[in-house]
Write a protein that holds these residues in place. Structure first.
Motif, short mmCIF file in Angstrom:
data_model
loop_
_atom_site.label_atom_id
_atom_site.label_comp_id
_atom_site.label_asym_id
_atom_site.label_seq_id
_atom_site.Cartn_x
_atom_site.Cartn_y
_atom_site.Cartn_z
N ARG A 90 0.82 -1.21 0.00
CA ARG A 90 0.00 0.00 0.00
C ARG A 90 0.86 1.26 0.00
O ARG A 90 0.52 2.25 -0.65
N THR A 91 1.97 1.23 0.73
CA THR A 91 2.80 2.42 0.86
C THR A 91 3.67 2.64 -0.36
O THR A 91 3.83 3.78 -0.84
N LEU A 92 4.26 1.55 -0.88
CA LEU A 92 5.17 1.64 -2.03
C LEU A 92 4.74 0.59 -3.06
O LEU A 92 5.31 -0.50 -3.11
N PRO A 93 3.77 0.87 -3.89
CA PRO A 93 3.22 -0.13 -4.81
C PRO A 93 4.24 -0.74 -5.76
O PRO A 93 4.09 -1.89 -6.18
N GLY A 94 5.30 -0.01 -6.09
CA GLY A 94 6.28 -0.52 -7.06
C GLY A 94 7.41 -1.31 -6.45
O GLY A 94 8.27 -1.82 -7.19
N THR A 95 7.44 -1.44 -5.13
CA THR A 95 8.54 -2.15 -4.47
C THR A 95 8.35 -3.66 -4.57
O THR A 95 7.24 -4.18 -4.37
N ALA A 96 9.43 -4.37 -4.86
CA ALA A 96 9.38 -5.83 -4.90
C ALA A 96 9.40 -6.36 -3.46
O ALA A 96 10.15 -5.89 -2.62
N ILE A 97 8.56 -7.37 -3.19
CA ILE A 97 8.41 -7.91 -1.84
C ILE A 97 8.69 -9.41 -1.88
O ILE A 97 8.03 -10.16 -2.59
N VAL A 98 9.67 -9.82 -1.08
CA VAL A 98 10.11 -11.21 -1.03
C VAL A 98 10.03 -11.69 0.42
O VAL A 98 10.39 -10.95 1.34
N VAL A 99 9.54 -12.91 0.63
CA VAL A 99 9.50 -13.47 1.98
C VAL A 99 10.29 -14.78 2.00
O VAL A 99 10.41 -15.47 0.99
N GLY A 100 10.85 -15.09 3.18
CA GLY A 100 11.60 -16.33 3.36
C GLY A 100 11.57 -16.72 4.82
O GLY A 100 10.78 -16.21 5.60
N GLY A 101 12.43 -17.65 5.18
CA GLY A 101 12.47 -18.11 6.56
C GLY A 101 11.86 -19.49 6.71
O GLY A 101 11.49 -20.16 5.73
N HIS A 102 11.69 -19.90 7.96
CA HIS A 102 11.21 -21.25 8.24
C HIS A 102 9.81 -21.50 7.67
O HIS A 102 9.56 -22.52 7.03
N ALA A 115 0.14 -9.55 -2.34
CA ALA A 115 1.10 -8.57 -1.83
C ALA A 115 2.53 -9.09 -1.87
O ALA A 115 3.48 -8.32 -1.69
N ILE A 116 2.73 -10.39 -2.11
CA ILE A 116 4.06 -10.99 -2.09
C ILE A 116 4.45 -11.39 -3.52
O ILE A 116 3.69 -12.05 -4.23
N ASP A 117 5.64 -10.97 -3.92
CA ASP A 117 6.12 -11.25 -5.28
C ASP A 117 6.87 -12.56 -5.39
O ASP A 117 6.87 -13.19 -6.45
N ALA A 118 7.56 -12.98 -4.31
CA ALA A 118 8.36 -14.20 -4.38
C ALA A 118 8.49 -14.81 -3.00
O ALA A 118 8.57 -14.09 -1.99
N LEU A 148 9.44 -19.57 -5.34
CA LEU A 148 8.09 -19.74 -5.87
C LEU A 148 7.46 -18.36 -6.06
O LEU A 148 7.65 -17.47 -5.23
N LEU A 149 6.72 -18.21 -7.12
CA LEU A 149 6.10 -16.92 -7.45
C LEU A 149 4.59 -17.03 -7.25
O LEU A 149 3.93 -17.81 -7.96
N PRO A 150 4.02 -16.28 -6.31
CA PRO A 150 2.57 -16.38 -6.00
C PRO A 150 1.70 -15.79 -7.09
O PRO A 150 0.96 -14.85 -6.89
N GLY A 151 1.80 -16.32 -8.25
CA GLY A 151 0.97 -15.90 -9.38
C GLY A 151 0.65 -17.10 -10.22
O GLY A 151 0.64 -18.23 -9.75
N GLN A 152 0.46 -16.90 -11.51
CA GLN A 152 0.10 -18.01 -12.40
C GLN A 152 1.25 -18.97 -12.62
O GLN A 152 1.04 -20.09 -13.09
N THR A 153 2.47 -18.58 -12.27
CA THR A 153 3.62 -19.47 -12.47
C THR A 153 3.86 -20.37 -11.28
O THR A 153 4.81 -21.15 -11.28
#
Length: 488
Positions: A90-102, A115-118, A148-153
């Protein structure tokens, strides 16, 4: 690029109570920052340090305006990770967002949101470096291993394949320059510490290896590492420890001494280098009993305390968990370590099926032990393990990830939930009488004594309020899935 790496603040009072005793460095983010490379401007935002984490996040986003945000988290933090991702979007729509961890590794589908790109699974340095390189070059993120990409791929077949940990020799040295070490301290115990030794010294975490050769049925490590234990180069570990500006090192390996030649070589190399530190390490009773001389050598170079997984007070329970040990072996290891003046942190688990009899038996068992620091968890298998799959039909909350801190029972308790929680909290409170520092009347500064008293109170309150995190309909119910007599 501008890269912001974020560690969320826990929601659960049980975890916040535990952090009153121990707040460790955001080591995983330090590794990712190193993997990103020096040509990018990288910052770490540890929201555990913020009184108002939402405001701290917004302020950091508006001031730094990162091109890439990376967020890490355990399962009990997954909802916070998703909330942070949505706020960044919401704050930065163009920023890439990646999550990881356990959690991203064992339950990646939970992060399949817009909201998550990868989603990065497994050890993140190599895939994160590929992500940074691709984004900096203006490319997409398709085809990066363990991403993994949370989209059609999104591919279900990839999700079902466990990521394998790479050679630990490839690990970069973490970017500790990105945080203030004064914020990271841990309760420190020992059998014979110097007088006035601080109870909460500054502590750095060091990883010398990953993996474990054991196959405990509740643990995910054997699946991720294929039953292997792999070590970093000795000289790399020595260089890292020697460079630390703190005197206390907390090893975060799954088992520090299971590779005996490596453990011997590391001890000798640290001694030859003249490194003078104090150490806390993780080990197993079988390792201690097989090679007491190795632990004795580590004591000579600074080992103050060791973690031992006692797990249960009966051989029958140990056998069911495929722990590969016995009560007698645990007690023999405890005595051997204490004879070397190495304090022991004994970890126990309780089962949701415990009744009053089982809790009383555990309390009696702990009371008869010699001085030892104890911790207690509720036996909670990791997602992806056979034990978790077997448990799933009995899970009694809608979103078990939110309560997956190994202190909240995820399946029905034999006792009414409130009574179970009260017994669990009391178990931890009673065990404080056994702490070596307390038994030995270790002298500490008044402010340290006040801090440990406040931490103990916050920890007990966190455990005693666990039932508040459940729906009202579950509080006070008696729902016995398994007869307590079956645990004897």
């Amino acid at each position: 690029m501008r890269i912001l790496l974020i560690k969320p603040k826990a929601r659960l009072r049980s975890v916040l109570g535990l952090q009153a005793f121990q707040r460790m460095e955001p080591l995983e983010l330090g590794y990712l920052a190193a993997a990103a490379g020096p040509e990018h401007e990288t910052r770490i935002l540890d929201l555990r340090l913020a009184a108002w984490p939402e405001l701290a996040l917004i302020e950091s986003l508006r001031r730094f305006r990162p091109d890439l945000v990376g967020i890490t988290g355990y399962s009990h933090e997954a909802s916070s990770v998703k909330r942070i991702a949505r706020r960044v979007r919401r704050t930065l729509p163009g920023t890439a967002i990646v999550v990881g961890g356990h959690h991203a590794t064992v339950a990646p589908r939970d992060y399949r949101i817009t909201a998550i790109d990868a989603v990065v699974r497994g050890e993140g340095c190599v895939p994160f470096a590929h992500i940074v390189h691709a984004l900096a070059a203006g490319h997409g993120l398709e085809g990066i291993p363990q991403v993994l990409l949370p989209g059609q791929t999104w591919r279900d077949d990839e999700e079902r394949i466990w990521p394998r940990f790479p050679d630990p020799a490839l690990l970069p040295l973490p970017r500790r320059d990105l945080w203030d070490t004064r914020h990271y301290r841990s309760i420190w115990t020992g059998e014979k510490l110097p007088r006035w030794h601080p109870l909460f010294p500054r502590v750095s975490m060091v990883r010398t290896s990953w993996g474990c050769r054991m196959k405990c049925s509740f643990c995910i490590v054997p699946h991720l590492c294929g039953g292997l234990h792999r070590t970093r180069p000795v000289q790399s570990v020595v260089d890292e420890i020697a460079s630390l500006d703190v005197d206390h090192v907390y090893f975060c390996d799954d088992e520090n001494f299971i590779d005996e030649p490596f453990a011997w070589a590391l001890a000798e190399a640290l001694d030859a280098r003249g490194v003078k530190k104090r150490y806390f390490a993780w080990t197993r009773a079988t390792t201690v009993n097989r090679s007491p001389e190795l632990l004795r050598r580590w004591r000579e170079i600074g080992l103050d305390a060791a973690f031992l997984g006692f797990e249960f007070p009966s051989d029958a329970e140990l056998k069911r968990a495929a722990k590969g040990g016995t009560i007698a072996a645990n007690e023999r290891a405890l005595e051997r370590l204490r004879a070397m003046d190495v304090a022991v942190h004994a970890a126990f688990m309780v089962q949701p099926e415990y009744g009053a009899l089982e809790f009383a038996r555990l309390r009696d068992y702990v009371r008869q032990l010699p001085p030892v620091q104890c911790s207690f968890t509720v036996c909670t298998p990791s997602p992806g393990t056979p034990d978790y799959q077997a448990m799933q039909p009995r899970i009694w909350v809608d979103n078990p990830h939110d309560l997956h801190d190994c202190m909240h029972p995820l399946t029905p308790t034999a006792l009414p939930l409130r009574e179970f929680v009260r017994s669990f909290a009391e178990q931890a409170h009673v065990a404080l009488e056994k702490v070596p520092m307390r038994v030995n009347r270790h002298l500490a500064a008044p402010d340290q004594m006040v801090r440990v008293a406040l931490a103990g109170r916050k920890y007990h309150q966190g455990l005693a309020s666990i039932d508040r995190d459940y729906p009202a309909a579950l509080r006070g119910e008696t729902v016995a899935a398994i007869s307590p007599e079956g645990l004897a």
